[in-house]
Design an enzyme around this catalytic site. Structure first.
Site, PDB file in Angstrom:
ATOM      1  N   LYS A  38       0.815  -1.222   0.000  1.00 51.38           N
ATOM      2  CA  LYS A  38       0.000   0.000   0.000  1.00 51.38           C
ATOM      3  C   LYS A  38       0.849   1.273   0.000  1.00 51.38           C
ATOM      4  O   LYS A  38       1.764   1.419   0.822  1.00 51.38           O
ATOM      5  CB  LYS A  38      -0.912   0.000   1.223  1.00 51.38           C
ATOM      6  CG  LYS A  38      -1.922   1.143   1.270  1.00 51.38           C
ATOM      7  CD  LYS A  38      -2.834   0.929   2.461  1.00 51.38           C
ATOM      8  CE  LYS A  38      -3.944   1.949   2.541  1.00 51.38           C
ATOM      9  NZ  LYS A  38      -4.823   1.677   3.719  1.00 51.38           N
TER      10      LYS A  38
ATOM     11  N   GLU B 204      -2.098   3.837  10.564  1.00 47.47           N
ATOM     12  CA  GLU B 204      -1.401   3.159   9.469  1.00 47.47           C
ATOM     13  C   GLU B 204      -0.023   3.759   9.220  1.00 47.47           C
ATOM     14  O   GLU B 204       0.905   3.034   8.846  1.00 47.47           O
ATOM     15  CB  GLU B 204      -2.238   3.196   8.185  1.00 47.47           C
ATOM     16  CG  GLU B 204      -3.518   2.375   8.303  1.00 47.47           C
ATOM     17  CD  GLU B 204      -4.199   2.203   6.968  1.00 47.47           C
ATOM     18  OE1 GLU B 204      -5.364   2.592   6.843  1.00 47.47           O
ATOM     19  OE2 GLU B 204      -3.563   1.686   6.037  1.00 47.47           O
TER      20      GLU B 204
ATOM     21  N   CYS C  54      -7.485   0.183  -0.234  1.00 49.56           N
ATOM     22  CA  CYS C  54      -8.244   1.140   0.549  1.00 49.56           C
ATOM     23  C   CYS C  54      -8.088   2.615   0.158  1.00 49.56           C
ATOM     24  O   CYS C  54      -8.658   3.048  -0.828  1.00 49.56           O
ATOM     25  CB  CYS C  54      -7.958   0.940   2.026  1.00 49.56           C
ATOM     26  SG  CYS C  54      -9.316   1.558   2.991  1.00 49.56           S
TER      27      CYS C  54
ATOM     28  N   ASN D 271     -10.879  -1.053   4.543  1.00 50.94           N
ATOM     29  CA  ASN D 271     -11.448  -0.991   5.886  1.00 50.94           C
ATOM     30  C   ASN D 271     -11.763   0.483   6.101  1.00 50.94           C
ATOM     31  O   ASN D 271     -10.821   1.273   6.284  1.00 50.94           O
ATOM     32  CB  ASN D 271     -10.439  -1.409   6.960  1.00 50.94           C
ATOM     33  CG  ASN D 271     -10.181  -2.900   7.029  1.00 50.94           C
ATOM     34  OD1 ASN D 271     -10.288  -3.505   8.080  1.00 50.94           O
ATOM     35  ND2 ASN D 271      -9.789  -3.510   5.933  1.00 50.94           N
TER      36      ASN D 271
HETATM   37  N1  ING Z   1      -8.572   4.421   4.944  1.00 52.06           N
HETATM   38  C1  ING Z   1      -9.982   4.385   4.913  1.00 52.06           C
HETATM   39  C2  ING Z   1     -10.392   4.800   3.517  1.00 52.06           C
HETATM   40  O1  ING Z   1     -11.490   4.408   3.122  1.00 52.06           O
HETATM   41  C3  ING Z   1     -10.114   6.723   5.606  1.00 52.06           C
HETATM   42  C4  ING Z   1     -10.510   5.350   5.958  1.00 52.06           C
HETATM   43  C5  ING Z   1     -10.906   7.448   4.762  1.00 52.06           C
HETATM   44  C6  ING Z   1      -8.934   7.251   6.081  1.00 52.06           C
HETATM   45  C7  ING Z   1     -10.528   8.753   4.386  1.00 52.06           C
HETATM   46  C8  ING Z   1      -8.534   8.543   5.728  1.00 52.06           C
HETATM   47  C9  ING Z   1      -9.331   9.287   4.887  1.00 52.06           C
HETATM   48  O2  ING Z   1      -9.597   5.463   2.835  1.00 52.06           O
HETATM   49  C10 ING Z   1      -7.866   3.279   4.837  1.00 52.06           C
HETATM   50  N2  ING Z   1      -8.128   2.295   5.685  1.00 52.06           N
HETATM   51  O3  ING Z   1      -6.998   3.237   3.973  1.00 52.06           O
END
Ligand code: ING
Length: 300
Positions: free
Chosen positions: A123, A142, A168, A193
């Site tokens: 990632k 993360e 993601c 997620n």
């Molecule tokens: N990030 C999730 C995603 O859907 C998120 C949650 C959303 C984090 C927006 C930051 C901004 O992108 C993951 N788990 O990569």
């Protein structure tokens, strides 16, 4: 028409005490359901072997290493590879990778119908924060647990089609789909997620779902690719994550979507030829793209 049986397997919450053996059994039963409905490839979510542990701060990185895989397949995950071989079904799986050199990545692999690993991705767009925000009920660490992926955005020949992988937050960045479609991807597969609340800002639940789907639809249409996204969803340790696992066509239309937020398999037979129609017209990159005008995207 080049049709291909494609499944997204949405995985409902994995609780902290759930073992890899129990999780793998859930994944195999979903793979069997997908196979019965004609799927040749099953997309599982991001970090699909454990609970979404980046919500927890641990004083040392080593204290969270039990959430990582040191080998793939391992004893616990080998049955999933065996099921793939038995059924002739490929799969995409997201997991936390700890390399022999001690490097940590948020990783996904592509496995074909003979159970062979045909592609690997680490990632690149790591969201959230690296610092301990102990005032929050749950965090999004993360940037603490994973390095930025060092394999680039790759496209892999698997089961006769060209497949690009993402993870993601990657799905929210247009460059990802472009980098994969420029390498000839027919299909982009990704797991996610997506907690309802992520430290740093808040948006309405409906916006969480609409920005998720919009990202898939825009990526698919603007790059003439199919996009399949499988979510880890529902409640994990009291934290809610959205479902909405879906398959988007090169027209940008959502052709299949889950309706619940638990384990749920959705299968659709995609026509890979549909992408060609767009690539030979609206998105004929050679005829219409003007990359000499795009350097700001990389230079800035
Ligand atoms: N990030 C999730 C995603 O859907 C998120 C949650 C959303 C984090 C927006 C930051 C901004 O992108 C993951 N788990 O990569």
């Amino acid at each position: 028409k080049r049709t291909f049986g494609l499944a997204v397997a949405q995985v409902g919450g994995i609780q902290p005490e759930e073992t890899r053996v129990e999780v793998v059994a859930r994944l195999i039963s979903m793979m069997r359901v997908a196979h019965q409905r004609g799927a040749e490839l099953v997309v599982f979510p991001e970090l699909t072997l454990t609970t979404f542990f980046p919500r927890y701060w641990t004083e040392s990185l080593q204290a969270s290493d039990h959430y990582f895989e040191r080998e793939m397949p391992s004893g616990e995950t080998a049955p999933l590879f065996a099921a793939a071989r038995e059924l002739g079904v490929g799969f995409y799986l997201g997991y936390a990778e700890l390399t022999p050199e001690g490097r940590r990545f948020n990783t996904s692999i592509l496995v074909d119908g003979q159970g062979r690993i045909t592609g690997k991705y680490r990632k690149i767009h790591l969201p959230g924060h690296a610092d301990n925000r102990s005032n929050l009920t749950h965090q999004h660490l993360e940037k603490r647990y994973f390095e930025v992926g060092d394999l680039g955005f790759g496209v892999f020949e698997s089961q006769g089609i060209k497949i690009g992988m993402a993870l993601c937050n990657d799905r929210r960045w247009p460059e990802v789909y472009r980098a994969l479609s420029l390498q000839g991807a027919d299909l982009v597969v990704l797991g996610y997620n997506t907690p309802l609340d992520v430290p740093g800002w808040s948006e309405e639940p409906h916006a969480k779902m609409s920005t998720h789907l919009l990202s898939l639809q825009a990526g698919a249409y603007q790059n003439s690719v199919w996009v399949a996204a499988a979510g880890k969803s529902g409640t994990e340790d009291g934290v809610y994550m959205i479902g909405g696992s879906a398959i988007a066509a090169p027209s940008g239309e959502i052709v299949a979507k889950t309706i619940g937020d638990e384990d749920e398999v959705v299968v659709t037979h995609i026509d890979l030829g549909m992408a060609e129609m767009y690539r030979e017209s609206v998105f004929d990159f050679a005829a219409h793209r003007r990359p000499e005008n795009y350097s700001i995207i990389v230079d800035r």
